[in-house]
Design a protein around this motif. Structure first.
Motif, PDB file in Angstrom:
ATOM      1  N   THR A 290       0.840  -1.199   0.000  1.00 52.51           N
ATOM      2  CA  THR A 290       0.000   0.000   0.000  1.00 52.51           C
ATOM      3  C   THR A 290       0.873   1.246   0.000  1.00 52.51           C
TER       4      THR A 290
ATOM      5  N   ASN B   6       2.057   1.871  -3.406  1.00 51.26           N
ATOM      6  CA  ASN B   6       0.999   2.172  -4.383  1.00 51.26           C
ATOM      7  C   ASN B   6      -0.103   3.015  -3.735  1.00 51.26           C
TER       8      ASN B   6
ATOM      9  N   HIS C 117      -1.706   5.715  -4.395  1.00 53.49           N
ATOM     10  CA  HIS C 117      -2.768   6.330  -5.191  1.00 53.49           C
ATOM     11  C   HIS C 117      -3.109   5.484  -6.419  1.00 53.49           C
ATOM     12  N   ASN C 118      -2.792   4.206  -6.350  1.00 58.29           N
ATOM     13  CA  ASN C 118      -2.978   3.322  -7.498  1.00 58.29           C
ATOM     14  C   ASN C 118      -4.207   2.447  -7.289  1.00 58.29           C
TER      15      ASN C 118
ATOM     16  N   TRP D  75      -3.969  -1.489  -7.375  1.00 55.68           N
ATOM     17  CA  TRP D  75      -3.577  -2.234  -6.175  1.00 55.68           C
ATOM     18  C   TRP D  75      -4.771  -2.436  -5.250  1.00 55.68           C
TER      19      TRP D  75
ATOM     20  N   THR E  13      -2.748  -1.777 -16.581  1.00 53.55           N
ATOM     21  CA  THR E  13      -2.295  -1.031 -15.405  1.00 53.55           C
ATOM     22  C   THR E  13      -1.425  -1.948 -14.550  1.00 53.55           C
ATOM     23  N   ARG E  14      -0.366  -1.401 -14.019  1.00 54.44           N
ATOM     24  CA  ARG E  14       0.610  -2.188 -13.279  1.00 54.44           C
ATOM     25  C   ARG E  14       0.628  -1.807 -11.809  1.00 54.44           C
ATOM     26  N   ILE E  15       0.974  -2.767 -11.004  1.00 55.17           N
ATOM     27  CA  ILE E  15       1.122  -2.574  -9.556  1.00 55.17           C
ATOM     28  C   ILE E  15       2.609  -2.571  -9.234  1.00 55.17           C
ATOM     29  N   ARG E  16       3.069  -1.577  -8.529  1.00 54.60           N
ATOM     30  CA  ARG E  16       4.496  -1.482  -8.194  1.00 54.60           C
ATOM     31  C   ARG E  16       4.821  -2.443  -7.060  1.00 54.60           C
TER      32      ARG E  16
END
Length: 556
Positions: free
Chosen positions: A14, A17, A19-20, A23, A225-228
């Motif tokens: 969290t 990410n 503001h993603n 996630w 869209t990717r999750i870091r």
């Protein structure tokens, strides 16, 4: 240790990410212990680590492992402890096949989700609601639609929500023009048709707010869209946490992101069409809820969540770390079912005490209105009713009960599944268990819950809140332990008329305890148990519902 490691991993992601939405639209972000397998994998790693560190004199160990991630993880733990690892060529081929399936699984799930939502959209368009029926309301009530409860509401002439109970109807009666909007999990045609039959309040599905373009763009966003996933040191038992995270997200993340982006598209349109409406929704920290919560926060729209189920330490979904609280999308205020439920909820991390409030048990029933039907302890327990919930662990519980029934044939066990999510016949079939009409393990027949409970001398349960009815009726209850990692007993803080068992011997001991219980102890514990129920599930009253709606700013 595995629990703490799971919570920390989610909080770290969290923070990476904040503001993603991609996630937050995953079950891993919600810490769902059934749909995300992080906790299971870390528990497995810890057990292998302990075994290989102290093998008790063994010089060779053999294990059959189906999942390729498990195989790599166990092999890495073994090598770290100095073991030599041998892998059969056939096993390598099996793991390669499983890895390829996992690689293409997201695409297949994406196609199936598109088809499922196309069916929802098509069902809504076959029986369209008038445009004015979807606009300019004072309150939007968000739920999940099930054909059975909707048909019962239509027949009764009064809408009762499967999760929010009488609250939407009460708001309508108080002069708040209310629109119910529901997601559909199963049976798009049946649920939509049943929603259209409800006459005293407008019930819409998400399909009423979606377009075909929404379906396509949601699928594209889910894929691209990717999750870091940041660099992380080795976790519990040396597990590669980045690899574990990628594996868990690859299993399920794309389809759930897709579902949430569709929900977001529907929510954006519903909020635009109802610019002055407050929002009330069920609350479980599910991914789809966060789609609505994000938009409500962006628009400064008042919103209220209702945690309709029991609050347990095992519900990791309810946990929040201090560093993630300001980032995680949540309703403006959240109500539990009562003071005792709120007290337990506040122990699960860094929750704002003003945000989490005590409400009433909207989902019902009014347990305080149930008169105890048993005035004395059972002197001979011959029949047990097994009350199951709709979660996956019910399958393991039924298999355990089947084995216990064969060991204690003098006690008949009657199985009652969850009426919506996992009915009795379906549960037995999935468990591979045969229920017989006259054997030690059979099916509970009455549709009415209280009637079914009163067929028995005591009740067995794992996590079902139906056990509350058994307590209110005066039956002793026995918690069936099937999980050593987490506490999943909804009566974990109420030891009254209550025992636990995990095998035939401990079940016999629990039965003997109740059969030998003195009358005075039975009466005292029954009173204490009923008092605890009222504190956990406060009866619904009109002033109680008014207080909840007032949290949205509606003066009633």
């Amino acid at each position: 240790m595995a629990r703490e490691a799971t919570l920390k991993l989610s909080a770290d992601l969290t923070a990476a990410n904040p503001h993603n939405p991609a996630w937050f639209y995953t079950w891993m972000a919600s810490r769902d212990r059934f749909r995300s397998l992080i906790l299971d994998k870390l528990t497995l790693a810890a057990r292998w680590d302990a075994l290989l560190a102290t093998p008790g004199g063994a010089t060779q160990l053999a294990s059959a492992v189906s999942d390729p991630f498990d195989a790599r993880m166990i092999a890495a733990i073994a090598r770290r402890h100095g073991w030599r690892v041998k892998i059969a060529p056939r096993a390598r081929l099996h793991w390669l096949r499983q890895a390829l399936i996992l690689r293409f699984k997201p695409l297949l799930h994406c196609i199936l989700e598109l088809l499922r939502h196309w069916a929802i959209l098509r069902a809504a368009r076959r029986a369209p609601l008038p445009s004015e029926a979807l606009r300019d309301h004072d309150l939007l009530s968000l739920t999940l639609l099930h054909a059975g409860p909707l048909n019962r509401s239509a027949e009764a002439g009064r809408y009762s929500d499967a999760y929010l109970g009488p609250l939407p109807h009460h708001a309508q009666q108080r002069g708040l023009k209310t629109l119910v909007i529901g997601g559909i999990i199963h049976d798009a045609d049946g649920s939509t048709a049943a929603a259209r039959r409800v006459g005293d309040i407008t019930v819409a599905s998400v399909g009423d707010f979606l377009t075909p373009w929404d379906l396509l763009t949601s699928a594209a966003r889910a894929f691209f869209t990717r999750i870091r996933i940041p660099q992380m040191p080795p976790g519990l038992a040396g597990v590669d946490l980045r690899a574990l995270t990628r594996w868990d997200l690859r299993r399920e993340a794309v389809v759930h992101k897709q579902f949430c982006y569709m929900t977001e598209a529907a929510a954006r349109r519903a909020l635009r069409w109802n610019p002055l409406a407050g929002v009330v929704m069920l609350y479980e920290n599910n991914p789809w809820e966060k789609a609505w919560n994000r938009l409500c926060a962006q628009q400064k729209r008042p919103s209220l969540g209702f945690l309709h189920c029991a609050v347990l330490p095992s519900h990791l979904k309810n946990y929040v770390a201090e560093e993630e609280r300001r980032h995680r999308p949540a309703p403006g205020v959240m109500f539990c079912t009562g003071p005792e439920a709120r007290r337990t909820f506040l122990t699960l991390g860094a929750h704002d005490r003003a945000w989490a409030r005590a409400g009433c048990a909207l989902r019902g029933p009014d347990l305080s209105g149930i008169t105890p039907q048993r005035a004395a302890p059972p002197r001979k327990i011959r029949t047990l009713i097994a009350l199951m919930d709709g979660l996956a662990h019910s399958i393991d519980a039924v298999r355990l009960l089947d084995a216990i029934a064969r060991e204690i044939p003098s006690v008949r066990i009657l199985l009652r599944g969850h009426p919506v999510d996992l009915p009795t016949e379906q549960l037995a079939q999935k468990s591979g268990v045969a229920l017989t009409a006259d054997g030690p393990f059979g099916a509970s027949e009455p549709k009415d819950l209280n009637q079914a409970i009163l067929q028995a001398d005591a009740a067995l349960y794992v996590g079902s809140t139906a056990v509350m009815n058994a307590v209110a009726l005066g039956l002793p209850v026995i918690h069936l332990r099937i999980n050593e990692t987490l506490e999943n007993d909804p009566l974990f803080q109420a030891p009254y008329l209550h025992r636990a068992a995990g095998d035939a011997a401990s079940l016999q001991a629990a039965i003997a305890h109740f059969e030998q219980m003195p009358q005075t102890q039975f009466e005292t514990e029954l009173q204490q148990a009923r008092e605890n129920l009222v504190q956990t599930f406060t009866p619904v009253t009109e002033p109680g519902m008014d207080a909840m709606l007032a949290a949205l700013g509606h003066a009633l």
